[in-house]
Design an enzyme around this catalytic site. Structure first.
Site, PDB file in Angstrom:
ATOM      1  N   HIS A   1      -3.806  -5.082   0.429  1.00 35.19           N
ATOM      2  CA  HIS A   1      -3.204  -5.485   1.890  1.00 35.19           C
ATOM      3  C   HIS A   1      -3.492  -6.916   2.068  1.00 35.19           C
ATOM      4  O   HIS A   1      -4.128  -7.586   2.713  1.00 35.19           O
ATOM      5  CB  HIS A   1      -4.171  -4.771   3.028  1.00 35.19           C
ATOM      6  CG  HIS A   1      -3.916  -3.509   2.876  1.00 35.19           C
ATOM      7  ND1 HIS A   1      -2.845  -2.808   3.798  1.00 35.19           N
ATOM      8  CD2 HIS A   1      -4.120  -2.276   2.356  1.00 35.19           C
ATOM      9  CE1 HIS A   1      -2.852  -1.415   3.929  1.00 35.19           C
ATOM     10  NE2 HIS A   1      -3.556  -1.106   2.952  1.00 35.19           N
TER      11      HIS A   1
ATOM     12  N   GLU B   1      -1.740  -8.966   3.856  1.00 34.18           N
ATOM     13  CA  GLU B   1      -1.441  -9.176   5.299  1.00 34.18           C
ATOM     14  C   GLU B   1      -2.835  -9.390   5.972  1.00 34.18           C
ATOM     15  O   GLU B   1      -2.934 -10.046   7.043  1.00 34.18           O
ATOM     16  CB  GLU B   1      -0.581  -7.978   6.461  1.00 34.18           C
ATOM     17  CG  GLU B   1      -1.517  -6.815   6.739  1.00 34.18           C
ATOM     18  CD  GLU B   1      -1.634  -5.901   5.422  1.00 34.18           C
ATOM     19  OE1 GLU B   1      -1.170  -5.945   4.380  1.00 34.18           O
ATOM     20  OE2 GLU B   1      -2.219  -4.681   5.770  1.00 34.18           O
TER      21      GLU B   1
ATOM     22  N   CYS C   1       0.838  -1.409   0.027  1.00 34.65           N
ATOM     23  CA  CYS C   1       0.031  -0.075   0.102  1.00 34.65           C
ATOM     24  C   CYS C   1       0.917   1.184   0.045  1.00 34.65           C
ATOM     25  O   CYS C   1       1.357   1.753  -0.876  1.00 34.65           O
ATOM     26  CB  CYS C   1      -0.979   0.088   1.243  1.00 34.65           C
ATOM     27  SG  CYS C   1      -2.257   1.102   0.656  1.00 34.65           S
TER      28      CYS C   1
END
Ligand code: MN
Length: 250
Positions: free
Chosen positions: A214, A216, A110
């Site tokens: 994202h 994660e 990001c």
């Protein structure tokens, strides 16, 4: 054998009246899940700390967060620019450049993809909704692990190898993106509206992979392809010295 140590860039926030250094736990959990040891790096460190820091790291994750100060790519601030943290900019630009100089593998997420592009001489769209409107929900008002738009992955890219696919749906929480691509980067993913969603270092250079979404946030989804990005980062830290005898690294 010791697991690799992965630096995860942090931020500063005032929380319950206290000035804190930290990062979203999703990054930390995703790194742990990949078998590595995460070390959160506070952006309060100065340039004179970068060497000591990188001496103990095997890889680096550049995390999401504030907008990069457009002064770093020679532009004035757009009225709709978000929060800017000059100290974090300086810290991450310095740590990223030193990590590249040392050939450390880097996964950028990001804000991270934007920072990498700026560090290498590229520019950003400062506010997509006003500068480059799209029907795609790039700043989706959803939970953080909800996939809201597709990305096409370039076959043969490092990203395709890491994800194990050439098309997937991703989550998306950004109002900025890459405008002019920096020299030395190649595009590895695009959204259907043409937005750049992934870039990487070309073959032959040390491992660098950056995405606008994202990955994660899927750390608790058992079958998410996004785990592959963290596994590829850890794999790129290289094999540890063979444990052939008592002199081997413990
Ligand atoms: Mn997006």
């Amino acid at each position: 054998m010791s697991p690799p140590r992965i630096g995860v860039t942090g931020n500063t926030r005032v929380f319950s009246g206290a000035d804190r250094s930290g990062v979203n736990s999703a990054y930390v959990r995703a790194v742990i899940r990949s078998g590595a040891v995460p070390l959160i790096l506070p952006p309060l460190l100065g340039e004179h700390h970068h060497g000591a820091l990188l001496d103990v790291l095997d890889g680096l994750v550049l995390t999401g967060g504030e907008d990069v100060d457009p002064a770093h790519y020679g532009q004035a601030r757009h009225p709709a620019i978000g929060e800017v943290d000059p100290q974090r900019d300086a810290f991450e630009l310095g740590v990223f450049r030193e990590a590249r100089r040392r050939g450390l593998p880097v996964l950028a997420i990001c804000r991270g993809i934007q920072l990498v592009n700026v560090a290498l001489g590229g520019t950003l769209w400062q506010d997509l909704p006003s500068e480059k409107p799209s029907a795609l929900p790039h700043r989706a008002p959803t939970d953080r692990d909800v996939r809201t738009h597709a990305v096409d992955i370039r076959p043969g890219s490092r990203l395709a190898a890491a994800l194990g696919t050439t098309r997937c749906d991703v989550n998306s929480f950004h109002h900025q993106s890459i405008r002019d691509l920096a020299p030395g980067l190649v595009v590895s993913a695009t959204a259907p509206d043409g937005e750049i969603e992934g870039v990487e270092a070309p073959p032959g250079e040390s491992w660098l992979l950056a995405v606008q979404w994202h990955p994660e946030e899927f750390h608790h989804h058992e079958t998410a392809p996004d785990h592959g990005l963290f596994h590829a980062l850890v794999a790129a830290t290289g094999p540890l010295p063979a444990t052939s005898g008592p002199a081997a690294r413990g």
